[in-house]
Design an enzyme around this catalytic site. Structure first.
Site, PDB file in Angstrom:
ATOM      1  N   TYR A 151      23.387 -16.568 -67.540  1.00  0.00           N
ATOM      2  CA  TYR A 151      22.072 -17.171 -67.249  1.00  0.00           C
ATOM      3  C   TYR A 151      21.697 -18.175 -68.330  1.00  0.00           C
ATOM      4  O   TYR A 151      22.012 -17.977 -69.515  1.00  0.00           O
ATOM      5  CB  TYR A 151      20.998 -16.087 -67.229  1.00  0.00           C
ATOM      6  CG  TYR A 151      20.936 -15.288 -65.961  1.00  0.00           C
ATOM      7  CD1 TYR A 151      20.258 -15.767 -64.847  1.00  0.00           C
ATOM      8  CD2 TYR A 151      21.535 -14.042 -65.889  1.00  0.00           C
ATOM      9  CE1 TYR A 151      20.192 -15.019 -63.681  1.00  0.00           C
ATOM     10  CE2 TYR A 151      21.473 -13.286 -64.727  1.00  0.00           C
ATOM     11  CZ  TYR A 151      20.796 -13.784 -63.624  1.00  0.00           C
ATOM     12  OH  TYR A 151      20.731 -13.045 -62.482  1.00  0.00           O
ATOM     13  N   ARG A 207      26.832  -6.186 -62.922  1.00  0.00           N
ATOM     14  CA  ARG A 207      26.090  -6.600 -61.728  1.00  0.00           C
ATOM     15  C   ARG A 207      27.057  -7.301 -60.780  1.00  0.00           C
ATOM     16  O   ARG A 207      27.816  -8.184 -61.196  1.00  0.00           O
ATOM     17  CB  ARG A 207      24.968  -7.589 -62.083  1.00  0.00           C
ATOM     18  CG  ARG A 207      23.817  -7.106 -62.952  1.00  0.00           C
ATOM     19  CD  ARG A 207      23.055  -5.908 -62.433  1.00  0.00           C
ATOM     20  NE  ARG A 207      22.910  -5.742 -60.994  1.00  0.00           N
ATOM     21  CZ  ARG A 207      22.016  -6.394 -60.225  1.00  0.00           C
ATOM     22  NH1 ARG A 207      21.179  -7.253 -60.741  1.00  0.00           N
ATOM     23  NH2 ARG A 207      21.939  -6.169 -58.946  1.00  0.00           N
TER      24      ARG A 207
HETATM   25 FE   LIG Z   1      20.502 -11.152 -62.199  1.00  0.00          FE
END
Ligand SMILES: [Fe+3]
Lengths: 246, 204
Positions: free
Chosen positions: A112, A161
């Site tokens: 991210y 994830r």
């Molecule tokens: Fe996420």
């Protein structure tokens, strides 16, 4: 539009057991953040039944193209190019038109653009990771992006994830507000994920998995995934004041 | 077997995760240039009618620590008690007031600051007037489904005492968790996710 009168009815009660419980210790962050007392119900008033709307004029031309909306001119984000499209519907199967849909995601390496993300996969200088769209009269939205990567996160010692895109959706009432995540068909990581597994019902999880749609691909450009989102349905007001029913 | 109700089930909620701000307030986390400004940062303009106020909120977790990675959205009526929404059947709200705000907290202090106006009173389902209030929706890492609550105003003692939502709470001791004290033009609202002072959250 068929129903020109303002819709003033309340929304169906939320089926709490269908959603992940607040306290779900497999996802450790919930332990100190889950309210421990029961949420309290009351009949919906105008405060709950109304909600903000956003005009299309606020959208920039590239808001729904994450491959270029942060990229230097002439360049684009790295990764498998995909189109994500679908409809926002309500529990009555009716489209929800003119509502804002926002989405954000990691880059193709699973990183991210955030100073708290220290994953060793590199940042992509041409990828910001957010976009938005407003549904059309039939509840349709779509955007172009790159397929995000899976990433490890500190929960268990080796939790990952699955590839996912975060979604925030507005409805026509403030209590329709919803945040969820979209997963990708065929990804074996989905079923191992402690965040996915906070959802008790397999069918509810399957509702978060977008289907690969080869008929909607853009040839030589991008594959397509279809992801519909269902918001709470409005209670019919037809018995009360003869407004046009549902 | 009876006929089938053709209904869909609501899409299951998932946490907004630790990077909820990337999607909803990207400029706050230095993702600049995609949106000119973050949505919901300005609720009022020079022409907005009503009493200007500042609302400062903080969120505490079960250890008593201030949470700094959450996002709060607020929704409130204008000074006449009308919502700026097509779903508002009672009349046209002040066009210079959005009624909707969205903020990340200050990264250092954890304080969420909303510059807004004091809302008017909105009727309950039976026509009685509710006390002025702001509706909240809170999302963050570790919150699996957005938390719904309300903030009431500490200087509205009379209205609060007859408010149809506050008076129906079984445990009246918990009412103060929903009331923000006033100091000058600033209201401070502390939200506790757990513990003795756990804020009342709603299922609406
Ligand atoms: Fe996420």
């Amino acid at each position: 539009m068929k129903n020109m009168k303002p819709e003033a009815g309340g929304f169906f009660q939320r089926v709490r057991q269908w959603h992940p419980p607040a306290f779900a210790p497999g996802y450790k962050s919930t332990v100190m953040r889950a309210p421990q007392k029961a949420p309290i119900a009351f009949p919906q008033t105008p405060s709950e039944i109304t909600g903000p709307v956003f005009g299309r004029e606020m959208l920039g031309e590239l808001d729904n193209d994450l491959t270029v909306n942060y990229a230097k001119s002439g360049e684009s984000a790295i990764g498998p190019r995909i189109i994500v499209y679908g409809r926002i519907l309500d529990e009555n199967t009716r489209p929800v038109p003119n509502v804002l849909v926002e989405f954000w995601q990691a880059n193709a390496g699973g990183r991210y653009r955030h100073k708290k993300d220290g994953y060793l996969a590199p940042l992509d200088p041409n990828f910001g990771g957010c976009g938005r769209a407003i549904t059309d009269e039939d509840g349709n939205y779509w955007f172009r992006t790159i397929q995000p990567g899976a990433y490890p996160w500190p929960n268990g010692i080796n939790d990952w994830r699955p590839a996912h895109i975060h979604f925030s959706v507005f409805g026509h009432g403030f209590v329709q507000r919803l945040i969820t995540q979209m997963y990708f068909e065929g990804d074996p990581m989905i079923w191992q994920c402690p965040i996915v597994r906070t959802i008790p019902d397999t069918e509810a999880i399957e509702g978060l998995i977008a289907a690969l749609d080869m008929d909607s691909t853009v040839p030589m450009d991008a594959r397509a995934y279809k992801f519909d989102i269902v918001l709470r349905g409005r209670r019919s007001t037809m018995f009360e004041n003869k407004l046009e029913g549902n | 077997m009876a006929q089938t109700l053709t209904r869909l089930k609501e899409t299951a909620s998932q946490t907004g995760g630790p990077y909820v701000h990337i999607g909803m307030t990207p400029n706050v986390c230095d993702i600049n240039g995609i949106y000119p400004e973050d949505l919901g940062v300005h609720m009022v303009n020079e022409k907005t009618r009503g009493e200007r106020i500042t609302v400062e909120m903080r969120i505490f977790d079960g250890t008593g620590s201030i949470i700094k990675d959450a996002l709060i959205e607020v929704w409130q009526a204008d000074t006449d008690g009308l919502y700026n929404s097509p779903s508002e059947p009672r009349g046209k709200a002040d066009p210079n007031f959005t009624g909707w705000g969205r903020q990340a907290s200050d990264m250092e202090t954890g304080v969420f600051t909303f510059e807004t106006i004091k809302p008017g009173r909105v009727p309950f389902t039976d026509g009685r007037l509710q006390a002025p209030h702001i509706s909240l929706w809170i999302v963050a890492r570790g919150i699996n489904i957005g938390l719904q609550t309300r903030m009431y105003f500490g200087d509205e003692e009379e209205a609060n005492a007859e408010d149809p939502v506050l008076t129906r709470l079984e445990h009246q001791k918990r009412v103060p968790t929903l009331v923000a004290p006033r100091n000058g033009n600033t209201y401070t609202f502390d939200i506790h996710l757990q513990g003795d002072q756990e804020t009342v959250f709603f299922d609406v």
